[in-house]
Design a protein around this motif. Structure first.
Motif, mmCIF file in Angstrom:
data_model
loop_
_atom_site.group_PDB
_atom_site.id
_atom_site.type_symbol
_atom_site.label_atom_id
_atom_site.label_comp_id
_atom_site.label_asym_id
_atom_site.label_seq_id
_atom_site.Cartn_x
_atom_site.Cartn_y
_atom_site.Cartn_z
ATOM 1 N N LEU A 72 42.785 34.392 32.801
ATOM 2 C CA LEU A 72 41.836 35.021 33.707
ATOM 3 C C LEU A 72 40.709 35.618 32.872
ATOM 4 O O LEU A 72 40.954 36.476 32.013
ATOM 5 C CB LEU A 72 42.512 36.132 34.517
ATOM 6 C CG LEU A 72 43.412 35.740 35.683
ATOM 7 C CD1 LEU A 72 44.634 34.960 35.228
ATOM 8 C CD2 LEU A 72 43.847 36.984 36.456
ATOM 9 N N LYS A 74 37.450 37.863 32.940
ATOM 10 C CA LYS A 74 36.806 38.849 33.787
ATOM 11 C C LYS A 74 35.389 39.180 33.301
ATOM 12 O O LYS A 74 35.164 39.363 32.095
ATOM 13 C CB LYS A 74 37.648 40.135 33.829
ATOM 14 C CG LYS A 74 38.696 40.174 34.925
ATOM 15 C CD LYS A 74 39.882 39.316 34.606
ATOM 16 C CE LYS A 74 40.725 39.848 33.470
ATOM 17 N NZ LYS A 74 41.414 41.093 33.774
ATOM 18 N N TRP A 186 40.177 31.004 34.638
ATOM 19 C CA TRP A 186 40.004 31.410 36.035
ATOM 20 C C TRP A 186 38.928 32.498 35.994
ATOM 21 O O TRP A 186 39.188 33.637 35.616
ATOM 22 C CB TRP A 186 41.311 31.939 36.595
ATOM 23 C CG TRP A 186 41.264 32.374 38.037
ATOM 24 C CD1 TRP A 186 40.164 32.528 38.829
ATOM 25 C CD2 TRP A 186 42.393 32.724 38.856
ATOM 26 N NE1 TRP A 186 40.513 32.938 40.079
ATOM 27 C CE2 TRP A 186 41.871 33.074 40.131
ATOM 28 C CE3 TRP A 186 43.758 32.772 38.627
ATOM 29 C CZ2 TRP A 186 42.707 33.472 41.177
ATOM 30 C CZ3 TRP A 186 44.578 33.171 39.673
ATOM 31 C CH2 TRP A 186 44.064 33.504 40.924
ATOM 32 N N GLN A 188 36.363 35.325 37.017
ATOM 33 C CA GLN A 188 36.348 36.386 38.017
ATOM 34 C C GLN A 188 35.160 37.302 37.738
ATOM 35 O O GLN A 188 35.181 38.094 36.800
ATOM 36 C CB GLN A 188 37.655 37.182 37.988
ATOM 37 C CG GLN A 188 38.889 36.313 38.226
ATOM 38 C CD GLN A 188 40.160 37.114 38.408
ATOM 39 O OE1 GLN A 188 40.155 38.349 38.365
ATOM 40 N NE2 GLN A 188 41.261 36.425 38.622
ATOM 41 N N LEU A 198 35.197 34.432 42.597
ATOM 42 C CA LEU A 198 36.220 33.915 41.696
ATOM 43 C C LEU A 198 36.217 32.398 41.786
ATOM 44 O O LEU A 198 36.146 31.830 42.885
ATOM 45 C CB LEU A 198 37.605 34.433 42.078
ATOM 46 C CG LEU A 198 37.955 35.895 41.818
ATOM 47 C CD1 LEU A 198 37.136 36.842 42.699
ATOM 48 C CD2 LEU A 198 39.441 36.134 42.103
ATOM 49 N N CYS A 200 38.606 29.323 40.343
ATOM 50 C CA CYS A 200 39.849 28.983 39.655
ATOM 51 C C CYS A 200 39.966 27.464 39.543
ATOM 52 O O CYS A 200 40.004 26.763 40.568
ATOM 53 C CB CYS A 200 41.039 29.537 40.443
ATOM 54 S SG CYS A 200 42.643 29.150 39.730
ATOM 55 N N GLY A 349 40.938 42.936 37.305
ATOM 56 C CA GLY A 349 40.779 41.885 38.294
ATOM 57 C C GLY A 349 42.021 41.708 39.146
ATOM 58 O O GLY A 349 42.816 42.644 39.333
ATOM 59 N N THR A 350 42.220 40.494 39.611
ATOM 60 C CA THR A 350 43.284 40.240 40.581
ATOM 61 C C THR A 350 44.678 40.378 39.994
ATOM 62 O O THR A 350 45.659 40.456 40.742
ATOM 63 C CB THR A 350 43.141 38.819 41.162
ATOM 64 O OG1 THR A 350 43.178 37.870 40.086
ATOM 65 C CG2 THR A 350 41.822 38.682 41.899
#
Length: 355
Positions: A72, A74, A186, A188, A198, A200, A349-350
């Motif tokens: 991920l 960010k 991914w 973000q 986002l 992905c 983030g997520t």
């Protein structure tokens, strides 16, 4: 007579069908759609789901098709802040999961019957009669409604779906291509103004699943999902020159639904997956909870079919899964609040939804 009739061929229904077929149970699986979809939708399998798939003989296929090492990345106000490993589980598009399960089911001699919509359900002590939209009738000993949040089965059984649904969408989603954007991350992007987008990369494809805060329409509402809107949000939040989003093959809006069926059983008919519970997406628990429902329902139905003199065996499914559904709904509400709060801080983030 069919032992178990399943309505809905998403991950929940297909998992249930595979599990029952492996146990030697006569099963039919129907879907009101005319053909399989190719949308990423729910895109993450947790270790608990992989354990179920291992027992069904599909874990190797989904692991090979997915990714377990995505990072991920960010950004905040356009600046790259930090990278975070995705964590446990497998990233894979929902359509690919369904394909693997369909292939396994076909190897067991069962195929999904498309363009078959439920129109009526009646039952007695001996079984269930499902009338289809074309007027045909399918008799079965048991019925499993695995037909999603808008479940026709749940409606026909007159089971209340208790909870709330927010009117305005919380997110717009879709599958797009983004030529030139790295597929190693991914991505973000969040901003100090509160926006975000986002992207992905979906394994085995050249597309990205896009998630973004919806655009206001200037009249107190939100604009519907569109490729043009995706591009505007990308340009505003990401600000990466030269990236043009193309080929939107799936466009949708997601609203926060927090609902649980008042009961998961009505006589010889059962509900599983989104037909029984819907909740925020934080943590990626929706599809995975449905897979656990399917495994539990398969155990219950197989036991009842093996010992028809013990109708009390049917009580086990709801006793196990209704409290689990209620806890997941409460848990994902808390996770969603953490995510909404976290993305206001650079570098977060997520991933906090998985904590």
């Amino acid at each position: 007579m069919t032992d178990v009739l399943i309505a809905g061929s998403g991950p929940t229904g297909l998992t249930l069908a595979c599990d029952l077929a492996l146990r030697g149970v006569a099963v039919r699986i129907l879907d009101r759609r005319t053909a399989p979809h190719r949308e990423s939708r729910g895109k993450g399998l947790l270790p608990s789901s992989l354990e179920v798939f291992e027992s069904l003989g599909v874990a190797e296929a989904v692991t090979a098709a997915g990714s377990q090492d995505l990072v991920l990345r960010k950004y905040f106000d356009g600046e790259h802040i930090t990278d975070t490993p995705m964590g446990d589980g497998v990233l894979i598009g929902q359509w690919q999961i369904e394909q693997a399960l369909r292939d396994r089911l076909a190897g067991l001699g069962v195929r999904v019957e498309y363009d078959c919509a439920l129109a009526a359900v009646t039952q007695d002590a001996a079984g269930v009669r499902a009338e289809l939209a074309d007027g045909s009738v399918v008799p079965a000993r048991y019925l499993a409604g695995c037909d999603g949040g808008g479940s026709t089965t749940r409606g026909l059984l007159e089971i209340p779906f208790e909870g709330s649904t927010r009117e305005e969408p919380a997110m717009i989603v879709g599958d797009v291509r983004a030529p030139g954007l790295s597929r190693d991350f991914w991505h973000q992007w969040f901003t100090s103004e509160g926006g975000g987008i986002l992207l992905c990369p979906m394994p085995g494809t050249d597309s990205f699943q896009l998630q973004a805060a919806p655009e206001p329409d200037g009249m107190g509402g939100c604009l519907p999902a569109s490729l043009e809107g995706f591009q505007r949000i990308f340009d505003r939040c990401a600000g990466v020159p030269g990236i043009r989003l193309t080929d939107a093959t799936w466009l949708s809006s997601w609203r926060i639904n927090v609902r649980v069926a008042a009961r998961m059983r009505e006589g010889r008919a059962f509900l599983a997956g989104d037909a029984a519970h819907v909740h925020p997406i934080a943590g990626g628990l929706g599809m995975n909870t449905g897979i656990q429902d399917a495994a539990a329902l398969a155990r219950t139905l197989a036991a009842a079919l093996a010992d028809p003199a013990r109708p009390d065996l049917l009580d086990a499914y709801e006793a196990e899964r209704l409290p689990a559904a209620e806890e997941v709904v409460a848990d994902t509400e808390r996770r969603w609040e953490r995510v909404v709060d976290a993305v206001r801080t650079p570098g977060r983030g997520t991933e906090v939804g998985r904590d």
